[in-house]
Design an enzyme around this catalytic site. Structure first.
Site, PDB file in Angstrom:
ATOM      1  N   GLY A 111       2.867  -1.117   4.218  1.00  0.00           N
ATOM      2  CA  GLY A 111       2.966   0.310   3.933  1.00  0.00           C
ATOM      3  C   GLY A 111       4.402   0.701   3.641  1.00  0.00           C
ATOM      4  O   GLY A 111       4.918   0.498   2.542  1.00  0.00           O
ATOM      5  N   GLY A 112       5.081   1.244   4.636  1.00  0.00           N
ATOM      6  CA  GLY A 112       6.422   1.792   4.454  1.00  0.00           C
ATOM      7  C   GLY A 112       7.393   0.860   3.737  1.00  0.00           C
ATOM      8  O   GLY A 112       8.132   1.296   2.840  1.00  0.00           O
ATOM      9  N   SER A 130       3.402  -2.132  10.299  1.00  0.00           N
ATOM     10  CA  SER A 130       4.852  -2.257  10.494  1.00  0.00           C
ATOM     11  C   SER A 130       5.375  -3.650  10.201  1.00  0.00           C
ATOM     12  O   SER A 130       6.290  -4.138  10.870  1.00  0.00           O
ATOM     13  CB  SER A 130       5.245  -1.810  11.911  1.00  0.00           C
ATOM     14  OG  SER A 130       4.904  -0.444  12.103  1.00  0.00           O
ATOM     15  N   GLY A 133       2.660   2.363  10.740  1.00  0.00           N
ATOM     16  CA  GLY A 133       3.641   3.429  10.598  1.00  0.00           C
ATOM     17  C   GLY A 133       4.372   3.783  11.882  1.00  0.00           C
ATOM     18  O   GLY A 133       5.048   4.806  11.950  1.00  0.00           O
ATOM     19  N   HIS A 182      -9.557   1.480   4.789  1.00  0.00           N
ATOM     20  CA  HIS A 182      -8.282   1.643   5.497  1.00  0.00           C
ATOM     21  C   HIS A 182      -8.493   2.594   6.686  1.00  0.00           C
ATOM     22  O   HIS A 182      -9.279   3.543   6.604  1.00  0.00           O
ATOM     23  CB  HIS A 182      -7.211   2.193   4.550  1.00  0.00           C
ATOM     24  CG  HIS A 182      -5.840   2.112   5.143  1.00  0.00           C
ATOM     25  ND1 HIS A 182      -5.391   3.023   6.068  1.00  0.00           N
ATOM     26  CD2 HIS A 182      -4.845   1.219   4.973  1.00  0.00           C
ATOM     27  CE1 HIS A 182      -4.168   2.692   6.448  1.00  0.00           C
ATOM     28  NE2 HIS A 182      -3.810   1.593   5.795  1.00  0.00           N
ATOM     29  N   GLU A 232      -6.842   4.967   7.732  1.00  0.00           N
ATOM     30  CA  GLU A 232      -6.597   6.378   7.419  1.00  0.00           C
ATOM     31  C   GLU A 232      -7.826   7.013   6.769  1.00  0.00           C
ATOM     32  O   GLU A 232      -8.098   8.198   6.962  1.00  0.00           O
ATOM     33  CB  GLU A 232      -5.334   6.501   6.544  1.00  0.00           C
ATOM     34  CG  GLU A 232      -4.085   6.228   7.393  1.00  0.00           C
ATOM     35  CD  GLU A 232      -2.922   5.597   6.666  1.00  0.00           C
ATOM     36  OE1 GLU A 232      -2.871   5.623   5.424  1.00  0.00           O
ATOM     37  OE2 GLU A 232      -2.042   5.043   7.369  1.00  0.00           O
ATOM     38  N   GLU A 252      -5.401  -4.636  10.506  1.00  0.00           N
ATOM     39  CA  GLU A 252      -4.354  -3.622  10.691  1.00  0.00           C
ATOM     40  C   GLU A 252      -4.601  -2.878  12.000  1.00  0.00           C
ATOM     41  O   GLU A 252      -5.380  -1.897  12.017  1.00  0.00           O
ATOM     42  CB  GLU A 252      -4.378  -2.623   9.536  1.00  0.00           C
ATOM     43  CG  GLU A 252      -4.147  -3.265   8.171  1.00  0.00           C
ATOM     44  CD  GLU A 252      -3.555  -2.282   7.177  1.00  0.00           C
ATOM     45  OE1 GLU A 252      -2.540  -2.633   6.564  1.00  0.00           O
ATOM     46  OE2 GLU A 252      -4.069  -1.162   7.034  1.00  0.00           O
ATOM     47  N   ASN A 279       0.879  -1.173   0.000  1.00  0.00           N
ATOM     48  CA  ASN A 279       0.000   0.000   0.000  1.00  0.00           C
ATOM     49  C   ASN A 279       0.912   1.216   0.000  1.00  0.00           C
ATOM     50  O   ASN A 279       1.489   1.559   1.028  1.00  0.00           O
ATOM     51  CB  ASN A 279      -0.912  -0.015   1.237  1.00  0.00           C
ATOM     52  CG  ASN A 279      -1.741   1.262   1.347  1.00  0.00           C
ATOM     53  OD1 ASN A 279      -1.762   2.079   0.433  1.00  0.00           O
ATOM     54  ND2 ASN A 279      -2.421   1.422   2.478  1.00  0.00           N
ATOM     55  N   TRP A 280       1.039   1.813  -1.172  1.00  0.00           N
ATOM     56  CA  TRP A 280       1.981   2.936  -1.297  1.00  0.00           C
ATOM     57  C   TRP A 280       1.482   4.185  -0.570  1.00  0.00           C
ATOM     58  O   TRP A 280       2.238   5.139  -0.386  1.00  0.00           O
ATOM     59  CB  TRP A 280       2.192   3.282  -2.769  1.00  0.00           C
ATOM     60  CG  TRP A 280       2.967   2.263  -3.561  1.00  0.00           C
ATOM     61  CD1 TRP A 280       3.464   1.057  -3.115  1.00  0.00           C
ATOM     62  CD2 TRP A 280       3.326   2.359  -4.943  1.00  0.00           C
ATOM     63  NE1 TRP A 280       4.107   0.404  -4.136  1.00  0.00           N
ATOM     64  CE2 TRP A 280       4.042   1.181  -5.274  1.00  0.00           C
ATOM     65  CE3 TRP A 280       3.111   3.313  -5.942  1.00  0.00           C
ATOM     66  CZ2 TRP A 280       4.536   0.941  -6.557  1.00  0.00           C
ATOM     67  CZ3 TRP A 280       3.605   3.083  -7.220  1.00  0.00           C
ATOM     68  CH2 TRP A 280       4.320   1.902  -7.520  1.00  0.00           C
ATOM     69  N   LYS A 281       0.187   4.214  -0.247  1.00  0.00           N
ATOM     70  CA  LYS A 281      -0.426   5.414   0.342  1.00  0.00           C
ATOM     71  C   LYS A 281      -0.162   6.617  -0.587  1.00  0.00           C
ATOM     72  O   LYS A 281      -0.083   6.427  -1.809  1.00  0.00           O
ATOM     73  CB  LYS A 281       0.076   5.628   1.776  1.00  0.00           C
ATOM     74  CG  LYS A 281      -0.113   4.337   2.615  1.00  0.00           C
ATOM     75  CD  LYS A 281       0.022   4.529   4.092  1.00  0.00           C
ATOM     76  CE  LYS A 281      -0.199   3.189   4.793  1.00  0.00           C
ATOM     77  NZ  LYS A 281      -0.173   3.294   6.248  1.00  0.00           N
TER      78      LYS A 281
END
Ligand code: 13P
Length: 248
Positions: free
Chosen positions: A232-233, A211, A172, A94, A96, A166, A9-11
């Site tokens: 993510g990251g 993470s 993150g 998600h 976010e 999640e 997930n590049w966000k």
């Protein structure tokens, strides 16, 4: 035996130049991965993914979709538009989007239905905040999130979704749920699915996100109900993403 899925997930990250390097790196390093692999990208890069990933084993998806079919919804992106570019997956709900865009359990359920009816595979995200976990409400919160989605689906349809657990406090932050903590929630989620359709529940991939990194992926992915990761990251660097794929 469920096939694992590792999805990035590049966000809201990327540029045409950076994406080109990242996608090429993933394709070059993938080899004969045993698991399914996908990246979920910002809408402006759909065309880039369609052409860069054509003929490769890497699938791609969107990070959201509109609940509406078409029309006067400024700024929204429809399921049909995703499909126009060969999109396969759509992340739905998600944390976010739930937090910053006020998406309710009911809206997330309706988006899941929209994705399924359009032929996309929804990756439905659920997860509790730190306060909810510390007050002992994880099962109630995550259970309500998944129940809203299940209430909107037929028993057959539920076999075609992917779920991502999640925990919000792990996203993150560098803090990861222990494999045992994650497994407990994943097993609870699968039991909820099984109450509606036991055979479909066995097929549904339940991903962990929060993470997940090369150094913790293996132990998380070894748990019986963890069927992959939503990353993510660590999905923004080909080497890290590929190391997680290798762990799966
Ligand atoms: P991080 O891997 O950066 O914690 O993000 C997880 C996530 O939100 C994936 O959807």
């Amino acid at each position: 035996m469920r096939r694992k899925l590792i999805a990035g997930n590049w966000k809201m990250n990327g540029s045409q130049a950076a994406n080109a390097v990242l996608l090429q790196g993933i394709k070059d390093g993938l080899g004969n991965a045993a698991c399914a692999v996908a990246v979920c990208v910002p809408a402006p890069y759909f065309a880039q993914c369609q052409s860069a990933l054509a003929g490769s084993a890497v699938g791609w998806g969107a990070q959201d979709l509109s609940v509406h079919e078409a029309g006067a919804y400024t700024g929204e992106v429809s399921a049909a538009m995703l499909l126009d570019f060969g999109c396969a997956y759509a992340i739905v709900g998600h944390s976010e989007r739930r937090t910053y865009h006020g998406e309710s359990n009911e809206l997330v359920a309706q988006k899941t239905v929209r994705a399924l009816k359009s032929g996309l595979t929804p990756i439905v995200c659920v997860g509790e905040s730190l306060a909810e976990r510390e007050s002992g409400n994880t099962a109630a919160v995550v259970g309500a999130q998944v129940d809203a989605v299940l209430a909107a689906l037929s028993g057959d349809e539920l076999g075609n979704i992917v779920i991502a657990y999640e925990p919000v406090w792990a996203i993150g932050t560098g803090k990861t749920a222990t494999p045992e903590m994650a497994q407990e929630v994943h097993a609870m989620l699968r039991a909820r699915l099984a109450a509606k359709n036991p055979a479909a529940a066995e097929r549904v991939q339940i991903l962990y996100g929060g993470s997940m990194k090369p150094d913790n992926a293996k132990e998380l992915l070894a748990m019986p109900d963890i069927d992959g990761g939503l990353i993510g990251g660590a999905s923004l660097k080909a080497a890290d993403f590929l190391a997680i794929v290798a762990a799966a």
